[in-house]
Design a protein around this motif. Structure first.
Motif, PDB file in Angstrom:
ATOM      1  N   SER A 156      -5.915  38.546  30.529  1.00 12.77           N
ATOM      2  CA  SER A 156      -4.490  38.254  30.625  1.00 12.77           C
ATOM      3  C   SER A 156      -4.116  37.947  32.064  1.00 12.77           C
ATOM      4  O   SER A 156      -4.448  38.712  32.967  1.00 12.77           O
ATOM      5  N   ILE A 157      -3.404  36.832  32.267  1.00 17.42           N
ATOM      6  CA  ILE A 157      -3.088  36.339  33.604  1.00 17.42           C
ATOM      7  C   ILE A 157      -1.605  35.972  33.656  1.00 17.42           C
ATOM      8  O   ILE A 157      -1.120  35.227  32.805  1.00 17.42           O
ATOM      9  N   PRO A 158      -0.849  36.460  34.648  1.00 11.77           N
ATOM     10  CA  PRO A 158       0.564  36.083  34.735  1.00 11.77           C
ATOM     11  C   PRO A 158       0.730  34.589  35.007  1.00 11.77           C
ATOM     12  O   PRO A 158       0.009  34.007  35.813  1.00 11.77           O
ATOM     13  N   LEU A 159       1.680  33.982  34.312  1.00 14.04           N
ATOM     14  CA  LEU A 159       2.124  32.609  34.589  1.00 14.04           C
ATOM     15  C   LEU A 159       3.519  32.719  35.191  1.00 14.04           C
ATOM     16  O   LEU A 159       4.528  32.575  34.506  1.00 14.04           O
ATOM     17  N   GLY A 160       3.587  33.019  36.477  1.00 18.48           N
ATOM     18  CA  GLY A 160       4.876  33.297  37.093  1.00 18.48           C
ATOM     19  C   GLY A 160       5.461  34.568  36.515  1.00 18.48           C
ATOM     20  O   GLY A 160       4.742  35.508  36.167  1.00 18.48           O
ATOM     21  N   ASP A 161       6.805  34.618  36.400  1.00 24.67           N
ATOM     22  CA  ASP A 161       7.471  35.806  35.867  1.00 24.67           C
ATOM     23  C   ASP A 161       7.799  35.703  34.392  1.00 24.67           C
ATOM     24  O   ASP A 161       8.127  36.696  33.753  1.00 24.67           O
ATOM     25  N   ASP A 162       7.709  34.495  33.828  1.00 28.18           N
ATOM     26  CA  ASP A 162       8.238  34.289  32.491  1.00 28.18           C
ATOM     27  C   ASP A 162       7.186  34.206  31.395  1.00 28.18           C
ATOM     28  O   ASP A 162       7.524  34.069  30.221  1.00 28.18           O
ATOM     29  N   ALA A 163       5.899  34.257  31.748  1.00 21.89           N
ATOM     30  CA  ALA A 163       4.881  34.100  30.713  1.00 21.89           C
ATOM     31  C   ALA A 163       3.560  34.703  31.170  1.00 21.89           C
ATOM     32  O   ALA A 163       3.351  34.955  32.361  1.00 21.89           O
ATOM     33  N   GLN A 164       2.666  34.917  30.192  1.00 22.98           N
ATOM     34  CA  GLN A 164       1.329  35.447  30.446  1.00 22.98           C
ATOM     35  C   GLN A 164       0.324  34.591  29.679  1.00 22.98           C
ATOM     36  O   GLN A 164       0.492  34.335  28.484  1.00 22.98           O
ATOM     37  N   LEU A 165      -0.707  34.146  30.374  1.00 21.30           N
ATOM     38  CA  LEU A 165      -1.791  33.373  29.762  1.00 21.30           C
ATOM     39  C   LEU A 165      -2.859  34.333  29.265  1.00 21.30           C
ATOM     40  O   LEU A 165      -3.267  35.236  29.990  1.00 21.30           O
ATOM     41  N   LYS A 166      -3.329  34.137  28.031  1.00 19.07           N
ATOM     42  CA  LYS A 166      -4.369  34.979  27.453  1.00 19.07           C
ATOM     43  C   LYS A 166      -5.546  34.112  27.027  1.00 19.07           C
ATOM     44  O   LYS A 166      -5.368  33.020  26.471  1.00 19.07           O
ATOM     45  N   LEU A 167      -6.786  34.602  27.306  1.00 11.30           N
ATOM     46  CA  LEU A 167      -8.012  33.886  26.939  1.00 11.30           C
ATOM     47  C   LEU A 167      -8.963  34.864  26.258  1.00 11.30           C
ATOM     48  O   LEU A 167      -9.174  35.978  26.746  1.00 11.30           O
ATOM     49  N   TRP A 168      -9.583  34.440  25.134  1.00 11.84           N
ATOM     50  CA  TRP A 168     -10.464  35.323  24.379  1.00 11.84           C
ATOM     51  C   TRP A 168     -11.429  34.488  23.542  1.00 11.84           C
ATOM     52  O   TRP A 168     -11.245  33.278  23.376  1.00 11.84           O
ATOM     53  N   GLN A 169     -12.464  35.146  23.022  1.00  8.80           N
ATOM     54  CA  GLN A 169     -13.407  34.459  22.137  1.00  8.80           C
ATOM     55  C   GLN A 169     -12.920  34.550  20.695  1.00  8.80           C
ATOM     56  O   GLN A 169     -12.677  35.631  20.175  1.00  8.80           O
ATOM     57  N   GLY A 170     -12.796  33.379  20.071  1.00 12.90           N
ATOM     58  CA  GLY A 170     -12.480  33.320  18.656  1.00 12.90           C
ATOM     59  C   GLY A 170     -13.635  32.682  17.902  1.00 12.90           C
ATOM     60  O   GLY A 170     -14.554  32.120  18.509  1.00 12.90           O
ATOM     61  N   TYR A 171     -13.606  32.774  16.594  1.00 16.84           N
ATOM     62  CA  TYR A 171     -14.725  32.240  15.817  1.00 16.84           C
ATOM     63  C   TYR A 171     -14.280  31.906  14.392  1.00 16.84           C
ATOM     64  O   TYR A 171     -13.271  32.405  13.896  1.00 16.84           O
ATOM     65  N   ASP A 172     -15.037  31.018  13.776  1.00 21.10           N
ATOM     66  CA  ASP A 172     -14.913  30.752  12.347  1.00 21.10           C
ATOM     67  C   ASP A 172     -16.292  30.352  11.840  1.00 21.10           C
ATOM     68  O   ASP A 172     -17.293  30.496  12.562  1.00 21.10           O
ATOM     69  N   ASP A 173     -16.375  29.849  10.626  1.00 22.43           N
ATOM     70  CA  ASP A 173     -17.679  29.502  10.050  1.00 22.43           C
ATOM     71  C   ASP A 173     -18.354  28.334  10.774  1.00 22.43           C
ATOM     72  O   ASP A 173     -19.560  28.132  10.632  1.00 22.43           O
ATOM     73  N   ASN A 174     -17.585  27.567  11.544  1.00 23.36           N
ATOM     74  CA  ASN A 174     -18.131  26.381  12.193  1.00 23.36           C
ATOM     75  C   ASN A 174     -18.572  26.602  13.631  1.00 23.36           C
ATOM     76  O   ASN A 174     -19.288  25.783  14.206  1.00 23.36           O
ATOM     77  N   GLY A 175     -18.129  27.685  14.257  1.00 27.12           N
ATOM     78  CA  GLY A 175     -18.524  27.904  15.645  1.00 27.12           C
ATOM     79  C   GLY A 175     -17.725  28.994  16.326  1.00 27.12           C
ATOM     80  O   GLY A 175     -16.901  29.684  15.703  1.00 27.12           O
ATOM     81  N   HIS A 176     -17.984  29.148  17.627  1.00 24.94           N
ATOM     82  CA  HIS A 176     -17.252  30.088  18.478  1.00 24.94           C
ATOM     83  C   HIS A 176     -16.453  29.285  19.503  1.00 24.94           C
ATOM     84  O   HIS A 176     -16.872  28.196  19.922  1.00 24.94           O
ATOM     85  N   TYR A 177     -15.324  29.850  19.951  1.00 29.60           N
ATOM     86  CA  TYR A 177     -14.388  29.102  20.778  1.00 29.60           C
ATOM     87  C   TYR A 177     -13.833  29.992  21.890  1.00 29.60           C
ATOM     88  O   TYR A 177     -13.612  31.190  21.691  1.00 29.60           O
ATOM     89  N   LEU A 178     -13.586  29.392  23.057  1.00 27.17           N
ATOM     90  CA  LEU A 178     -12.856  30.065  24.119  1.00 27.17           C
ATOM     91  C   LEU A 178     -11.389  29.679  23.939  1.00 27.17           C
ATOM     92  O   LEU A 178     -10.963  28.580  24.293  1.00 27.17           O
ATOM     93  N   LYS A 179     -10.634  30.585  23.349  1.00 26.77           N
ATOM     94  CA  LYS A 179      -9.285  30.280  22.906  1.00 26.77           C
ATOM     95  C   LYS A 179      -8.267  30.684  23.967  1.00 26.77           C
ATOM     96  O   LYS A 179      -8.514  31.578  24.789  1.00 26.77           O
ATOM     97  N   THR A 180      -7.106  30.036  23.920  1.00 28.43           N
ATOM     98  CA  THR A 180      -6.037  30.331  24.876  1.00 28.43           C
ATOM     99  C   THR A 180      -4.701  30.383  24.156  1.00 28.43           C
ATOM    100  O   THR A 180      -4.509  29.762  23.106  1.00 28.43           O
ATOM    101  N   GLY A 181      -3.771  31.129  24.744  1.00 28.50           N
ATOM    102  CA  GLY A 181      -2.410  31.202  24.222  1.00 28.50           C
ATOM    103  C   GLY A 181      -1.497  31.766  25.286  1.00 28.50           C
ATOM    104  O   GLY A 181      -1.950  32.296  26.307  1.00 28.50           O
ATOM    105  N   ILE A 182      -0.194  31.657  25.067  1.00 30.19           N
ATOM    106  CA  ILE A 182       0.790  32.095  26.062  1.00 30.19           C
ATOM    107  C   ILE A 182       1.796  33.040  25.403  1.00 30.19           C
ATOM    108  O   ILE A 182       2.407  32.700  24.382  1.00 30.19           O
ATOM    109  N   LEU A 183       1.944  34.227  25.986  1.00 30.53           N
ATOM    110  CA  LEU A 183       2.968  35.191  25.594  1.00 30.53           C
ATOM    111  C   LEU A 183       4.137  35.043  26.560  1.00 30.53           C
ATOM    112  O   LEU A 183       3.976  35.197  27.767  1.00 30.53           O
ATOM    113  N   HIS A 184       5.320  34.730  26.016  1.00 33.33           N
ATOM    114  CA  HIS A 184       6.497  34.504  26.854  1.00 33.33           C
ATOM    115  C   HIS A 184       7.306  35.785  27.010  1.00 33.33           C
ATOM    116  O   HIS A 184       7.231  36.694  26.173  1.00 33.33           O
ATOM    117  N   SER A 185       8.101  35.848  28.070  1.00 32.64           N
ATOM    118  CA  SER A 185       8.851  37.072  28.364  1.00 32.64           C
ATOM    119  C   SER A 185       9.929  37.365  27.336  1.00 32.64           C
ATOM    120  O   SER A 185      10.441  38.489  27.286  1.00 32.64           O
TER     121      SER A 185
END
Length: 564
Positions: free
Chosen positions: A46-75
């Motif tokens: 989890s990484i701050p994106l200024g004061d209003d958001a947080q960037l999150k990165l994690w490993q996700g997966y499904d039947d086709n492969g594994h992924y370095l996924k990203t998303g943003i949690l807003h304030s």
């Protein structure tokens, strides 16, 4: 995208002792609505994106492969999935680290590192990568930091060192924009602790081997960027007879790391150490050793003489511990807060402490909270702009809570919503530059698990943005106009107020208070002011202020020429 990176360290810590409570307690912030996160995102990097958001990165997966996924949690408590940063087959593993795997520039550019590997029984092929983003949405192309290598080893060998190949990747950057990436490399039962450096993020040096007996070296690594450039690195080395080792890299000798030296014993280390610059001329290493008789210690490195002093005791634990944690936060003027959580071995008892730091000098450790349970973790701490302290704690048998202290007095203690007792398994918390706490975790619903996020929106006085200036001729009958700033902040913003003044003494710079030689002009509260004979031979100035529930921000302009 590859801007010059300048160190922006965000560090965490813990609670406080013997602190008296204000009456009545007041809320110091507000909570966003709780939002459901994708599977595994609750434990994401989890990484701050200024004061209003947080960037999150994690490993996700499904039947086709594994992924370095990203998303943003807003304030405001909303969540937005973003495009995958990297993809691989079902045999690909993306190893993302915690707070030590990224760095942020003063302009807000994020550098993020990860390990990408594939394994087949006892063979692991791995490499380390870095990518950059300004907004958490658009990324630079990944660059290889540590070249691909293939390692062999038994399952037990790999388990003993967090996996074969590269592991425990850490990233740091100095005031000159130099990046340093550290990692362990394990193969055939042997572990090597290495570092690679880069001036631009695109071209990386061949790895330098710092230690061949580090074992958990990068896992217990602490790196402090030095104020004149370069780095100080300290880590734990050895197996049965553990010791602290350290090495430095000068800004004038790129990628030249001095021969590591032994700093002192790390026997019976109870938690990961922390290291940070604590005044203009010193770096402090904090660590807890000993069991029975755990002791929190501080050891100072003199940046001028380039020598370490002897360790000093800050806190002696009241009993043997089964778990402990240490974190630290530094605020303005070298005022900091060090936090410690202690869990008693073999009993339902735990305590959290806080130690305030003033120019490296530690105050007496004080208890913030004492509970009858076998868990105590302070998940995050911050020293605020006004020198108050905000911290979050969690345990096994109660809700997580956020407490605020000012001048040794507790001013609030609030439960974090939707963190039911005995149902939340640890938290990932990052703190934004102005003090918002972005919180996520895994909630046990009995028959299933969900990942949730929530934001504690810190309280602060308004912050002026922009200039305060006067234009026009200061002459009887003429109009002088004020150009005023806007106000922002992580708390609600109040109404902006304007007041004109006549002054007998001229000031040359914008002030944060009203000068004593200035008197308010009655009913002069608009952006423009028409000069009258009453202001003749005086200097004109204007004050602009904004007040919210926390405090008031005031600016007083430079003065006009003497009115005619």
């Amino acid at each position: 995208m590859l801007r010059k990176l300048v160190s922006a360290i965000i560090v965490f810590a813990l609670a406080t002792m013997g602190l008296s409570a204000a009456s009545p307690a007041q809320a110091a912030g507000t909570f966003s609505p709780t939002v459901a996160l994708p599977e595994a995102a609750g434990y994401a990097t989890s990484i701050p994106l200024g004061d209003d958001a947080q960037l999150k990165l994690w490993q996700g997966y499904d039947d086709n492969g594994h992924y370095l996924k990203t998303g943003i949690l807003h304030s405001d408590g909303t969540w937005a999935n973003q495009p995958d940063l990297a993809t691989g087959s079902t045999s690909t593993n993306f190893q993302v680290g915690g707070e030590g795997s990224w760095a942020v520039s003063q302009e807000g550019t994020i550098a993020f590192t990860w390990i990408q590997s594939t394994n087949d029984n006892s063979t692991t092929t791995s490499a380390a990568y870095i990518a950059f983003t300004d907004d958490g949405i658009d990324w630079s192309a990944p660059v290889q930091v540590l070249a691909q290598r293939t390692a062999t080893g038994s399952v037990m060998d790999c388990m003993m060192f967090y996996g074969c190949g590269y592991n425990s990747l850490r990233l740091s950057l100095d005031s000159k924009g130099t990046l340093a990436a550290f990692a362990n490399y394990t193969a055939s039962g042997n572990s090597s602790f290495i570092v690679s450096t880069s001036l631009d993020g695109a071209n990386w040096s061949s790895p330098t081997e710092l230690d061949t007996a580090a074992g958990w070296g990068a896992y217990y690594l602490n790196v402090a960027p030095l104020p004149s450039g370069g780095f100080m690195a300290a880590w734990v080395s050895g197996g049965q007879n553990q010791s602290f080792k350290y090495s430095t890299m000068s800004p004038t000798n790129f990628n030249f790391w001095k021969r590591p030296k032994v700093l002192g014993s790390a026997q019976n280390l109870n938690s990961a150490p922390v290291m940070i610059q604590t005044d203009l001329t010193h770096v402090s290493l904090f660590y807890m050793t000993g069991n029975p008789g755990p002791v929190l210690r501080q050891q100072l490195y003199d940046l001028t003489s380039k020598t370490w002093g002897a360790s000093t005791s800050i806190l002696t634990g009241p009993w043997d511990v089964i778990d402990s944690s240490i974190q630290v936060s530094m605020g303005k003027n070298w005022h900091g807060a060090l936090g410690v959580g202690l869990v008693r071995n073999g009993a339902q008892e735990a305590k959290s402490y806080v130690v305030e730091l003033n120019s490296s000098v530690a105050s007496e450790a004080k208890v913030a909270k004492s509970v009858a349970e076998q868990a105590m973790r302070v998940d995050a701490i911050r020293v605020n702009f006004d020198d108050s302290i905000t911290m979050m704690m969690s345990g096994s048998n109660r809700r997580a809570n956020i407490m605020n202290f000012k001048a040794g007095v507790q001013i609030s203690d609030e439960d974090v919503p939707n963190t039911p007792a005995s149902q939340v398994y640890g938290f990932i918390v990052t703190v934004s530059p102005s003090g918002n706490f972005f919180i996520s975790g895994n909630v046990n619903l009995g028959t299933s698990f969900i990942y949730e996020g929530i934001v504690y929106r810190a309280a602060s006085a308004p912050i002026p943005v922009g200039d305060l200036k006067l234009t026009g001729l200061a002459k009887t009958g003429q109009t002088v106009t004020s150009k005023i700033p806007t106000f922002t902040g992580v708390s609600n913003i109040g109404t902006t107020r304007i007041q004109w003044y006549s002054c007998t003494t001229k000031t040359a710079t914008v002030q944060l208070t009203i000068p004593l030689t200035c008197a308010a002009i009655p009913k002069a509260t608009a952006l423009k002011f028409k000069v009258t004979t009453k202001q003749k031979n005086k200097y004109l100035g204007v004050a602009v202020s904004n007040t919210n529930a926390v405090g008031t921000a005031t600016l007083f302009s430079t003065l006009s020429a003497k009115t005619k």
